[in-house]
Design a protein around this motif. Structure first.
Motif, short mmCIF file in Angstrom:
data_model
loop_
_atom_site.label_atom_id
_atom_site.label_comp_id
_atom_site.label_asym_id
_atom_site.label_seq_id
_atom_site.Cartn_x
_atom_site.Cartn_y
_atom_site.Cartn_z
N PHE A 62 11.86 -13.98 -23.95
CA PHE A 62 11.04 -12.75 -24.13
C PHE A 62 11.49 -11.70 -23.13
N LYS A 83 4.96 -9.65 -23.35
CA LYS A 83 5.85 -10.82 -23.47
C LYS A 83 5.26 -11.95 -22.79
N SER A 84 4.47 -11.96 -21.65
CA SER A 84 3.73 -12.93 -20.95
C SER A 84 2.38 -13.38 -21.74
N ASP A 89 6.90 -19.10 -17.68
CA ASP A 89 6.62 -17.25 -17.57
C ASP A 89 7.10 -16.76 -16.21
N ALA A 147 9.72 -16.06 -20.68
CA ALA A 147 9.64 -14.58 -20.37
C ALA A 147 10.30 -14.35 -19.00
N ASN A 158 13.28 -8.50 -27.75
CA ASN A 158 12.87 -7.27 -26.68
C ASN A 158 11.78 -6.81 -26.98
N PHE A 159 10.57 -6.63 -25.90
CA PHE A 159 9.38 -6.16 -26.38
C PHE A 159 8.92 -4.68 -26.11
N ILE A 213 8.55 -6.09 -31.95
CA ILE A 213 9.47 -7.08 -31.37
C ILE A 213 10.76 -7.12 -31.97
#
Length: 241
Positions: free
Chosen positions: A41, A49-50, A155, A185, A201-202, A207
């Motif tokens: 992410f 993402k997180s 993360d 992420a 991709n965020f 997404i």
């Protein structure tokens, strides 16, 4: 592959105007398919993402504060409001794994110290994770606690790792990849370069899958390394007197 699909129950969300449901990437989410053992992410700070990774890990059975399924400790604001609206589809439910939260790893290390079991350090290099630098304790976790036939949610694992240590993490991932799955992420262009990984991709409204070379992280790093002086001129031009 264990975790195959992430479904967002958007119709059940009480209000899309409240955080984290208001995050554009979350607001437009329907489902994500994970087709490779390594999924990244990527996106700017605040892109979600997180937030999504935390919710997925929580629904998968991991403590929102981090750790394995057998670990239970608390941190400030460890509620996961997005989790009730996430459904996971598995090809095979896996119970081994770990959820790494870089920001709460200190508390995780303290939790391990508090366990009354003489074998408590056996998966962390046989000594307290506090008896090492931040980066060294991360590596000790990766080297001793990560095994095959498991799923790992990481993360921003690069937060404590030098570039060399990030390369070491890539090697560990490759060694485990035949039977382990990673969802990560990250902001690291080094990690994002893992061969054959899926990258989501965020930064767009929705997404979207992308390639390593298309990420801002790759492009900005490449431009900087190729011509740092030009980058500095453009960055500081309005500050020159």
């Amino acid at each position: 592959m264990y975790l195959k699909k992430i479904i967002y129950k958007r119709d059940e969300v009480p209000s899309v105007e409240k955080y984290p449901f208001s995050i554009p990437a979350v607001r437009t989410l329907e489902e994500l398919e994970l087709n490779t053992p390594i999924t990244f992410f990527v996106g700017e700070n605040g892109a979600g993402k997180s937030t999504l990774l935390e919710a997925i890990a929580n629904v998968a059975g991991f403590n929102s504060a981090g750790g394995g399924r057998q670990h239970s400790f608390s941190i400030h604001a460890d509620e996961v409001p997005l989790a009730p609206f996430i459904r996971l589809s598995w090809t095979k439910k896996i119970y081994e794994g770990f959820f790494l939260r870089a920001e709460s790893f200190y508390q995780f290390a303290s939790f391990i110290d508090s366990i009354e079991d003489p074998r408590k350090y056996s998966r962390y290099g046989d000594k307290s994770l506090h008896e090492a630098s931040h980066g060294e304790s991360f590596m000790r976790l990766f080297q001793h606690a990560f095994n095959k036939k498991a799923i790992y949610f990481l993360d921003e694992p690069e937060a404590a790792l030098s570039p060399i240590r990030q390369l070491s993490l890539l090697r560990i991932m490759k060694e485990l990849e035949p039977t382990a799955q990673f969802v990560i992420a990250t902001h690291s262009p080094i990690l994002l370069g893992y061969p054959g990984a899926t990258i989501f991709n965020f930064d767009e409204t929705a997404i979207t899958p992308t390639t390593f070379e298309e990420t801002d992280h790759y492009q900005v790093t490449k431009l900087f390394l190729e011509n740092p002086n030009r980058m500095f001129r453009e960055l500081f031009q309005d500050l020159d007197t």
